[in-house]
Scaffold this motif. Sequence first.
Motif, PDB file in Angstrom:
ATOM      1  N   GLU A 141       0.836  -1.200   0.000  1.00  0.00           N
ATOM      2  CA  GLU A 141       0.000   0.000   0.000  1.00  0.00           C
ATOM      3  C   GLU A 141       0.870   1.249   0.000  1.00  0.00           C
ATOM      4  O   GLU A 141       1.868   1.328   0.721  1.00  0.00           O
ATOM      5  CB  GLU A 141      -0.913   0.002   1.221  1.00  0.00           C
ATOM      6  N   LYS A 142       0.476   2.213  -0.809  1.00  0.00           N
ATOM      7  CA  LYS A 142       1.192   3.486  -0.928  1.00  0.00           C
ATOM      8  C   LYS A 142       0.261   4.614  -0.492  1.00  0.00           C
ATOM      9  O   LYS A 142      -0.948   4.461  -0.505  1.00  0.00           O
ATOM     10  CB  LYS A 142       1.628   3.730  -2.392  1.00  0.00           C
ATOM     11  N   PRO A 143       0.812   5.763  -0.115  1.00  0.00           N
ATOM     12  CA  PRO A 143      -0.051   6.891   0.275  1.00  0.00           C
ATOM     13  C   PRO A 143      -0.985   7.337  -0.849  1.00  0.00           C
ATOM     14  O   PRO A 143      -2.065   7.859  -0.597  1.00  0.00           O
ATOM     15  CB  PRO A 143       0.944   8.006   0.611  1.00  0.00           C
ATOM     16  N   TYR A 144      -0.591   7.103  -2.090  1.00  0.00           N
ATOM     17  CA  TYR A 144      -1.361   7.577  -3.243  1.00  0.00           C
ATOM     18  C   TYR A 144      -2.222   6.488  -3.893  1.00  0.00           C
ATOM     19  O   TYR A 144      -2.953   6.749  -4.832  1.00  0.00           O
ATOM     20  CB  TYR A 144      -0.417   8.179  -4.294  1.00  0.00           C
ATOM     21  N   ARG A 145      -2.135   5.236  -3.405  1.00  0.00           N
ATOM     22  CA  ARG A 145      -2.962   4.149  -3.935  1.00  0.00           C
ATOM     23  C   ARG A 145      -2.929   2.960  -2.988  1.00  0.00           C
ATOM     24  O   ARG A 145      -2.020   2.807  -2.180  1.00  0.00           O
ATOM     25  CB  ARG A 145      -2.502   3.719  -5.330  1.00  0.00           C
ATOM     26  N   GLY A 146      -3.927   2.132  -3.124  1.00  0.00           N
ATOM     27  CA  GLY A 146      -3.951   0.906  -2.342  1.00  0.00           C
ATOM     28  C   GLY A 146      -3.023  -0.135  -2.943  1.00  0.00           C
ATOM     29  O   GLY A 146      -2.463   0.050  -4.028  1.00  0.00           O
ATOM     30  N   ALA A 147      -2.863  -1.221  -2.233  1.00  0.00           N
ATOM     31  CA  ALA A 147      -2.021  -2.325  -2.705  1.00  0.00           C
ATOM     32  C   ALA A 147      -2.776  -3.136  -3.753  1.00  0.00           C
ATOM     33  O   ALA A 147      -3.984  -3.338  -3.648  1.00  0.00           O
ATOM     34  CB  ALA A 147      -1.637  -3.217  -1.537  1.00  0.00           C
ATOM     35  N   TYR A 148      -2.066  -3.580  -4.767  1.00  0.00           N
ATOM     36  CA  TYR A 148      -2.634  -4.518  -5.729  1.00  0.00           C
ATOM     37  C   TYR A 148      -2.692  -5.892  -5.080  1.00  0.00           C
ATOM     38  O   TYR A 148      -1.816  -6.249  -4.289  1.00  0.00           O
ATOM     39  CB  TYR A 148      -1.747  -4.624  -6.972  1.00  0.00           C
ATOM     40  N   ASN A 149      -3.709  -6.683  -5.432  1.00  0.00           N
ATOM     41  CA  ASN A 149      -3.691  -8.067  -4.968  1.00  0.00           C
ATOM     42  C   ASN A 149      -2.687  -8.844  -5.828  1.00  0.00           C
ATOM     43  O   ASN A 149      -2.212  -8.346  -6.850  1.00  0.00           O
ATOM     44  CB  ASN A 149      -5.094  -8.690  -4.988  1.00  0.00           C
TER      45      ASN A 149
END
Length: 95
Positions: free
Chosen positions: A58-66
Amino acid sequence: VRLAKRSGLKDRRMLNAIREHHERLDGSGYPQALTVKRIGQFGKILGVCDVFDALITEKPYRGAYNTFNASALLRDEYKNKLDSDCIQLLIKNLK
């Protein structure tokens, strides 16, 4: 690389892999803009691992990819930038 050396790592192959893990097969990477023939195998492996880790984190600008979506993105979007054999090996071992 300096931090790894200060930590006692002396294996030249590993130090090169650390140095090369942001290099891309087409020469678009850094720090040396190396192309496919100049990037060592360990650098190619570490590069794939680094991108995969970045995608599933997870990044501040997007969620984590599955895992599935990260694998598909690696396979489809990075096929000319990262070693396809390394990508396929990662995907195979995720199953």
